[in-house]
Design an enzyme around this catalytic site. Structure first.
Site, PDB file in Angstrom:
ATOM      1  N   HIS A 209      34.176  26.906  54.909  1.00  0.00           N
ATOM      2  CA  HIS A 209      34.888  28.099  54.424  1.00  0.00           C
ATOM      3  C   HIS A 209      34.442  29.413  55.057  1.00  0.00           C
ATOM      4  CE1 HIS A 209      31.274  28.663  51.941  1.00  0.00           C
ATOM      5  NE2 HIS A 209      31.644  29.926  51.867  1.00  0.00           N
TER       6      HIS A 209
HETATM    7  C1  UD1 Z   1      32.550  34.134  49.206  1.00  0.00           C
HETATM    8  C2  UD1 Z   1      31.235  34.741  49.713  1.00  0.00           C
HETATM    9  C3  UD1 Z   1      30.358  33.644  50.330  1.00  0.00           C
HETATM   10  C4  UD1 Z   1      30.226  32.428  49.426  1.00  0.00           C
HETATM   11  C5  UD1 Z   1      31.616  31.948  49.002  1.00  0.00           C
HETATM   12  C6  UD1 Z   1      31.524  30.759  48.053  1.00  0.00           C
HETATM   13  C7  UD1 Z   1      31.556  37.061  50.456  1.00  0.00           C
HETATM   14  C8  UD1 Z   1      31.619  37.969  51.631  1.00  0.00           C
HETATM   15  N1  UD1 Z   1      31.485  35.753  50.732  1.00  0.00           N
HETATM   16  O1  UD1 Z   1      33.293  33.717  50.346  1.00  0.00           O
HETATM   17  O2  UD1 Z   1      29.061  34.188  50.574  1.00  0.00           O
HETATM   18  O3  UD1 Z   1      29.555  31.375  50.111  1.00  0.00           O
HETATM   19  O4  UD1 Z   1      32.298  33.046  48.355  1.00  0.00           O
HETATM   20  O5  UD1 Z   1      32.752  30.186  47.781  1.00  0.00           O
HETATM   21  O6  UD1 Z   1      31.577  37.533  49.334  1.00  0.00           O
HETATM   22  N2  UD1 Z   1      40.581  32.996  47.167  1.00  0.00           N
HETATM   23  C9  UD1 Z   1      41.487  32.400  46.309  1.00  0.00           C
HETATM   24  N3  UD1 Z   1      41.040  32.044  45.066  1.00  0.00           N
HETATM   25  C10 UD1 Z   1      39.770  32.300  44.628  1.00  0.00           C
HETATM   26  C11 UD1 Z   1      38.885  32.924  45.517  1.00  0.00           C
HETATM   27  C12 UD1 Z   1      39.285  33.261  46.783  1.00  0.00           C
HETATM   28  O7  UD1 Z   1      42.623  32.149  46.650  1.00  0.00           O
HETATM   29  O8  UD1 Z   1      39.445  31.975  43.481  1.00  0.00           O
HETATM   30  C13 UD1 Z   1      41.021  33.367  48.523  1.00  0.00           C
HETATM   31  C14 UD1 Z   1      41.300  34.854  48.601  1.00  0.00           C
HETATM   32  O9  UD1 Z   1      42.595  35.038  49.093  1.00  0.00           O
HETATM   33  C15 UD1 Z   1      40.332  35.436  49.572  1.00  0.00           C
HETATM   34  C16 UD1 Z   1      39.786  34.221  50.309  1.00  0.00           C
HETATM   35  O10 UD1 Z   1      40.022  33.070  49.458  1.00  0.00           O
HETATM   36  O11 UD1 Z   1      40.902  36.345  50.442  1.00  0.00           O
HETATM   37  C17 UD1 Z   1      38.327  34.372  50.568  1.00  0.00           C
HETATM   38  O12 UD1 Z   1      37.656  34.717  49.359  1.00  0.00           O
HETATM   39  P1  UD1 Z   1      36.476  35.784  49.366  1.00  0.00           P
HETATM   40  O13 UD1 Z   1      36.079  36.058  47.976  1.00  0.00           O
HETATM   41  O14 UD1 Z   1      36.860  36.952  50.218  1.00  0.00           O
HETATM   42  O15 UD1 Z   1      35.298  35.094  50.164  1.00  0.00           O
HETATM   43  P2  UD1 Z   1      34.882  33.563  50.255  1.00  0.00           P
HETATM   44  O16 UD1 Z   1      35.323  33.042  51.561  1.00  0.00           O
HETATM   45  O17 UD1 Z   1      35.231  32.800  49.032  1.00  0.00           O
END
Ligand code: UD1
Length: 344
Positions: free
Chosen positions: A202
């Protein structure tokens, strides 16, 4: 004493489960704040249920966005809660945008900030997580380091005051929850012990560049002729695969929804090995005596690589998976195991 704990993303919710129990045991009042960075049921609510955690007192509902949007929205909303609750200490966890937002709010309001999982470092420096780790450690007053290497990393940056080598909360959780691991996915997918791999990918450097992502998916597909490949997919990865039109590259792979902690650990326990870019899973796999192909250029759990337990696949060829990873990862694992135990 009154503590505010700020969580928001999947790995923080899991760490909070351990800390919460200890705070209760020691009679410390805890106000629990969820930023809402992770909001899908599979990424958040399910952990409260399976780990039997208390519900958050506040949900800031910041949702998705750019890094600045997540960090900024969390800071604005969290500051209000902190000013109202007037805690003695703010607890933040790990390396997410939620973590750095909470640390900055505490530092500016002159409230001591405690960082659980301080001192982990890995190249490259320009990933969002590494920036979050460095900034958070710089402004924290209490730094709870999970390993001796983490303590050394902090010392190298001149941070020695308030540093405590406390061990790894993820290992505490592993020991506590092991009797409750859920092996149902193995049966549901008709998997055979030691004949399947568990994959999670991820990190932005693996998902956001189409060439790298395609390369990883093709390698996983290739491996699926040797093993069943089970891939509980993070929403970010799913989004990118759809955006780049790469669905065909995963034909032979079992793509499933993200798993809760108990199900993921049940799956890992009987796997052949793990392929991941998750810091948390690298360590959990080690607790289960499973070796890991780490699809990262570097890792915060460097000691597991130096001892030959985990293998970094990246370096120059970021995201590359060796032609026969099983040779790299499982040649005489018991010898590696014994060598590692001797040094410990
Ligand atoms: C985040 C953390 C990372 C951690 C990971 C665990 C940061 C910079 N990174 O990364 O350190 O290892 O979480 O999972 O904070 N999304 C959904 N549903 C959700 C959550 C996210 O659809 O419940 C999608 C969103 O559109 C978002 C993308 O996934 O844009 C990425 O989510 P984000 O919270 O930006 O960072 P992660 O890649 O999850």
């Amino acid at each position: 004493m009154k503590v505010i704990s700020l969580i928001g993303a999947r790995p923080q919710i899991i760490k909070e489960a351990v800390v919460q129990e200890q705070l209760q045991k020691h009679g410390v009042q805890e106000v629990l704040v969820h930023s809402g960075q992770h909001y899908d049921y599979d990424m958040s609510d399910v952990f409260f249920r399976v780990l039997k955690m208390k519900q958050p007192d506040y949900n800031l509902e910041v949702g998705s966005g750019t890094h600045a949007e997540i960090t900024g929205r969390t800071m604005i909303a969290f500051e209000q809660v902190v000013m109202k609750e007037k805690p003695d200490v703010i607890l933040v966890y790990g390396d997410t945008d939620t973590t750095v937002a909470g640390a900055l709010v505490g530092a500016k309001l002159k409230i001591p900030v405690a960082h659980v999982e301080a001192g982990l470092r890995h190249e490259p420096r320009n990933t969002p997580e590494e920036i979050n780790r460095r900034v958070t450690d710089r402004v924290s007053d209490l730094l709870f380091a999970p390993s001796r290497l983490a303590v050394e990393n902090l010392a190298r940056e001149g941070i020695t005051g308030g540093v405590y080598f406390v061990g790894d909360v993820m290992y505490d959780l592993f020991l506590k929850m092991k009797p409750h691991f859920d092996y149902s996915v193995i049966e549901r997918l008709s998997l055979n012990e030691n004949q399947y791999l568990v994959v999670t990918i991820h990190r932005d450097f693996n998902t956001d560049d189409p060439d790298k992502l395609r390369h990883i998916l093709e390698n996983l597909n290739r491996l699926s002729s040797q093993y069943r490949v089970v891939f509980p997919m993070h929403p970010r990865t799913k989004k990118r695969i759809q955006q780049f039109g790469f669905e065909d590259a995963l034909e032979g792979v079992d793509v499933i929804q993200p798993l809760d902690y108990l199900k993921l650990m049940g799956l890992v326990m009987h796997s052949a090995f793990v392929i991941t870019d998750s810091g948390r899973l690298q360590k959990e796999a080690y607790s289960s005596w499973k070796r890991v192909l780490v699809t990262m250029p570097d890792t915060g759990w460097r000691e597991l690589v130096d001892e030959g337990w985990n293998v970094l696949t990246a370096g120059e060829k970021l995201g590359a998976i060796p032609e026969n990873p099983y040779e790299d990862i499982s040649v005489n694992p018991s010898a590696v195991n014994a060598a590692y135990l001797r040094k410990r």
